[in-house]
Design a protein around this motif. Structure first.
Motif, PDB file in Angstrom:
ATOM      1  N   ILE A 175     -96.027  49.394 -35.932  1.00 13.98           N
ATOM      2  CA  ILE A 175     -96.050  50.635 -36.141  1.00 13.98           C
ATOM      3  C   ILE A 175     -96.541  51.174 -37.549  1.00 13.98           C
ATOM      4  N   HIS A 176     -96.450  50.493 -38.607  1.00 16.41           N
ATOM      5  CA  HIS A 176     -96.726  50.822 -39.915  1.00 16.41           C
ATOM      6  C   HIS A 176     -98.317  50.958 -39.829  1.00 16.41           C
ATOM      7  N   ASN A 177     -99.124  49.843 -39.186  1.00 12.35           N
ATOM      8  CA  ASN A 177    -100.522  49.676 -39.201  1.00 12.35           C
ATOM      9  C   ASN A 177    -100.824  50.917 -38.344  1.00 12.35           C
ATOM     10  N   MET A 178    -100.419  51.184 -37.163  1.00 14.60           N
ATOM     11  CA  MET A 178    -100.763  52.346 -36.354  1.00 14.60           C
ATOM     12  C   MET A 178    -100.828  53.755 -36.859  1.00 14.60           C
ATOM     13  N   LEU A 179     -99.618  53.859 -37.507  1.00 14.62           N
ATOM     14  CA  LEU A 179     -99.422  55.151 -38.423  1.00 14.62           C
ATOM     15  C   LEU A 179    -100.661  55.473 -39.380  1.00 14.62           C
ATOM     16  N   GLU A 180    -100.683  54.284 -40.157  1.00 12.93           N
ATOM     17  CA  GLU A 180    -101.474  54.165 -41.259  1.00 12.93           C
ATOM     18  C   GLU A 180    -102.984  54.841 -40.735  1.00 12.93           C
ATOM     19  N   VAL A 181    -103.320  54.120 -39.641  1.00 14.76           N
ATOM     20  CA  VAL A 181    -104.833  54.408 -39.048  1.00 14.76           C
ATOM     21  C   VAL A 181    -104.629  55.996 -38.753  1.00 14.76           C
ATOM     22  N   ARG A 182    -103.599  56.430 -37.874  1.00 17.28           N
ATOM     23  CA  ARG A 182    -103.519  57.711 -37.428  1.00 17.28           C
ATOM     24  C   ARG A 182    -103.633  58.908 -38.559  1.00 17.28           C
ATOM     25  N   LEU A 183    -102.919  58.588 -39.572  1.00 17.69           N
ATOM     26  CA  LEU A 183    -102.877  59.392 -40.680  1.00 17.69           C
ATOM     27  C   LEU A 183    -104.111  59.591 -41.565  1.00 17.69           C
ATOM     28  N   LEU A 184    -104.638  58.662 -41.707  1.00 24.30           N
ATOM     29  CA  LEU A 184    -106.106  58.355 -42.318  1.00 24.30           C
ATOM     30  C   LEU A 184    -107.175  59.132 -41.567  1.00 24.30           C
ATOM     31  N   TYR A 185    -107.136  58.947 -40.142  1.00 20.27           N
ATOM     32  CA  TYR A 185    -107.845  59.651 -39.291  1.00 20.27           C
ATOM     33  C   TYR A 185    -107.580  61.181 -39.372  1.00 20.27           C
ATOM     34  N   GLN A 186    -106.368  61.614 -39.305  1.00 19.28           N
ATOM     35  CA  GLN A 186    -106.167  62.968 -39.684  1.00 19.28           C
ATOM     36  C   GLN A 186    -106.538  63.604 -40.914  1.00 19.28           C
ATOM     37  N   LYS A 187    -106.549  62.761 -41.912  1.00 15.71           N
ATOM     38  CA  LYS A 187    -106.810  63.091 -43.259  1.00 15.71           C
ATOM     39  C   LYS A 187    -108.473  63.339 -43.130  1.00 15.71           C
ATOM     40  N   LEU A 188    -109.059  62.392 -42.571  1.00 16.02           N
ATOM     41  CA  LEU A 188    -110.510  62.484 -42.422  1.00 16.02           C
ATOM     42  C   LEU A 188    -111.009  63.563 -41.549  1.00 16.02           C
ATOM     43  N   ASP A 189    -110.168  63.983 -40.688  1.00  9.68           N
ATOM     44  CA  ASP A 189    -110.555  65.175 -39.838  1.00  9.68           C
ATOM     45  C   ASP A 189    -110.341  66.489 -40.589  1.00  9.68           C
ATOM     46  N   ASN A 190    -109.292  66.638 -41.162  1.00  5.04           N
ATOM     47  CA  ASN A 190    -108.953  67.728 -41.992  1.00  5.04           C
ATOM     48  C   ASN A 190    -110.046  68.084 -43.263  1.00  5.04           C
ATOM     49  N   TYR A 191    -110.371  66.878 -43.651  1.00  3.96           N
ATOM     50  CA  TYR A 191    -111.546  66.951 -44.935  1.00  3.96           C
ATOM     51  C   TYR A 191    -112.821  67.229 -44.318  1.00  3.96           C
ATOM     52  N   ASN A 192    -113.050  66.747 -43.046  1.00  6.58           N
ATOM     53  CA  ASN A 192    -114.285  67.396 -42.546  1.00  6.58           C
ATOM     54  C   ASN A 192    -114.459  68.898 -42.132  1.00  6.58           C
ATOM     55  N   LYS A 193    -113.224  69.332 -41.819  1.00  9.81           N
ATOM     56  CA  LYS A 193    -113.126  70.786 -41.532  1.00  9.81           C
ATOM     57  C   LYS A 193    -113.129  71.581 -42.716  1.00  9.81           C
ATOM     58  N   VAL A 194    -112.530  71.122 -43.819  1.00 14.00           N
ATOM     59  CA  VAL A 194    -112.720  71.869 -44.873  1.00 14.00           C
ATOM     60  C   VAL A 194    -114.074  71.727 -45.531  1.00 14.00           C
ATOM     61  N   LEU A 195    -114.939  70.706 -45.497  1.00 12.12           N
ATOM     62  CA  LEU A 195    -116.283  70.416 -45.727  1.00 12.12           C
ATOM     63  C   LEU A 195    -116.979  71.309 -44.897  1.00 12.12           C
ATOM     64  N   GLU A 196    -116.728  71.466 -43.633  1.00 13.07           N
ATOM     65  CA  GLU A 196    -117.519  72.364 -42.907  1.00 13.07           C
ATOM     66  C   GLU A 196    -117.440  73.506 -43.047  1.00 13.07           C
ATOM     67  N   GLN A 197    -116.233  74.212 -43.546  1.00 12.00           N
ATOM     68  CA  GLN A 197    -115.950  75.659 -44.095  1.00 12.00           C
ATOM     69  C   GLN A 197    -116.531  75.937 -45.408  1.00 12.00           C
ATOM     70  N   THR A 198    -116.600  74.649 -46.099  1.00 10.19           N
ATOM     71  CA  THR A 198    -117.187  75.154 -47.301  1.00 10.19           C
ATOM     72  C   THR A 198    -118.478  75.336 -47.258  1.00 10.19           C
ATOM     73  N   VAL A 199    -119.389  74.477 -46.358  1.00  7.26           N
ATOM     74  CA  VAL A 199    -120.642  74.468 -46.302  1.00  7.26           C
ATOM     75  C   VAL A 199    -121.011  75.943 -45.530  1.00  7.26           C
ATOM     76  N   LEU A 200    -120.288  76.310 -44.748  1.00  7.43           N
ATOM     77  CA  LEU A 200    -120.503  77.724 -44.174  1.00  7.43           C
ATOM     78  C   LEU A 200    -120.420  78.755 -45.237  1.00  7.43           C
ATOM     79  N   VAL A 201    -119.251  78.706 -46.100  1.00  9.75           N
ATOM     80  CA  VAL A 201    -119.179  79.665 -46.941  1.00  9.75           C
ATOM     81  C   VAL A 201    -120.487  79.651 -48.182  1.00  9.75           C
ATOM     82  N   ARG A 202    -120.589  78.393 -48.441  1.00  6.85           N
ATOM     83  CA  ARG A 202    -122.029  78.366 -49.405  1.00  6.85           C
ATOM     84  C   ARG A 202    -123.186  78.731 -49.014  1.00  6.85           C
ATOM     85  N   THR A 203    -123.452  78.585 -47.327  1.00 11.78           N
ATOM     86  CA  THR A 203    -124.444  79.105 -46.790  1.00 11.78           C
ATOM     87  C   THR A 203    -124.616  80.419 -46.836  1.00 11.78           C
ATOM     88  N   ALA A 204    -123.475  81.020 -46.565  1.00 11.24           N
ATOM     89  CA  ALA A 204    -123.438  82.517 -46.474  1.00 11.24           C
ATOM     90  C   ALA A 204    -124.004  83.183 -47.801  1.00 11.24           C
TER      91      ALA A 204
END
Length: 287
Positions: free
Chosen positions: A122-151
């Motif tokens: 359970i611990h290992n699976m949750l760790e992977v799951r939450l890290l995956y979510q953090k990465l996904d959120n980071y990529n979304k923020v990064l993508e939005q930042t790129v869009l803003v900077r491009t504009a």
């Protein structure tokens, strides 16, 4: 990295038709410090619950009446459109383990429970799951930042282009071979050339009677990758009048310091030059 508190605050759903198993898992998780635990003994409620709460982990028994764990996972796939099922299956049938993984489950535990093994998985699976979510959120923020900077960059380029057009008659860019790649303003009309003709390395068409000394100096600047500011060159028009052009340019280099061309601005200063000459002529007459 994740803090231990982040894992303990993850949301967990226990699904098992046996109350004893539910109580055992709930007690084990609470003793381990997990705070957000939900359980159900009705597999038909799993998909509606997950649709509402989006659990970080679902502990899913495979053998249940009315609707088994495999059917539950098929329903969860319609919710988790990314293809990631946060499911850890619970089974007493060794043959079901591979089938469960092929159906989308991320891990499994066997009955009867080994509590240390269950806690670890359970611990290992949750760790992977939450890290995956953090990465996904980071990529979304990064993508939005790129869009803003491009504009912002496009807006800045538009302002720069507007300013250069206001302060000059044309803006130009050339590649490393001296070919116009971008032109803003009536450069071709001012040079008296066909837009389809090929300019030389100085960006000046080979047509017209240009002052050869001035042309040579401009070509030398370009050949040696030197910037030039308010450089004036002239030509004799077909009617015998002189035309004066003023150009400023700078070399462009890529990230590897490789020369890729020139850019600059230019303007027709014929009227100004004629006024200056007339004023000089009048001044000499007075003397």
């Amino acid at each position: 990295m994740l803090e231990a508190s982040e894992i303990l605050k993850a949301s967990i759903l226990i699904v098992d038709d046996q109350e004893a198993n539910v109580l055992l898992l709930e007690k084990m998780l609470r003793n381990a410090g997990y705070e957000r635990i939900t359980s159900t003994m009705d597999p038909r409620t799993v998909c509606p619950l997950h649709l509402e709460h989006r659990y970080d982990l679902i502990l899913l028994d495979l053998q249940m009446p009315d609707m088994d764990g495999f059917q539950v996972m098929e329903g969860l796939k319609e919710i988790e459109t990314t293809g990631y099922l946060p499911v850890l299956v619970i089974t007493a049938q060794p043959a079901h383990k591979l089938r469960a993984l092929q159906a989308g489950a991320k891990d499994f535990v066997s009955k009867p429970f080994d509590l240390v093994e269950v806690q670890t998985r359970i611990h290992n699976m949750l760790e992977v799951r939450l890290l995956y979510q953090k990465l996904d959120n980071y990529n979304k923020v990064l993508e939005q930042t790129v869009l803003v900077r491009t504009a912002e960059l496009r807006e800045s380029e538009a302002r720069f282009k507007s300013l250069t057009e206001l302060s000059s008659d044309w803006y130009w860019e050339q590649d490393s071979q001296g070919t116009f790649t971008k032109v803003s303003g009536p450069v071709f009309e001012m040079l008296g050339i066909d837009a389809d003709s090929t300019p030389d390395a100085a960006g000046i068409a080979a047509t017209g009677r240009w002052n050869e000394a001035e042309r040579a100096q401009l070509n030398d600047n370009i050949a040696n990758r030197r910037p030039f500011l308010d450089f004036v060159y002239s030509r004799t028009n077909a009617d015998g009048t002189l035309q004066y052009l003023q150009v400023s340019g700078e070399p462009m280099f890529d990230s590897s310091s490789l020369f890729i061309g020139y850019r600059g601005i230019g303007m027709d200063i014929t009227d100004r030059m004629r006024r200056d000459q007339e004023e000089k002529h009048l001044g000499s007459d007075k003397d």
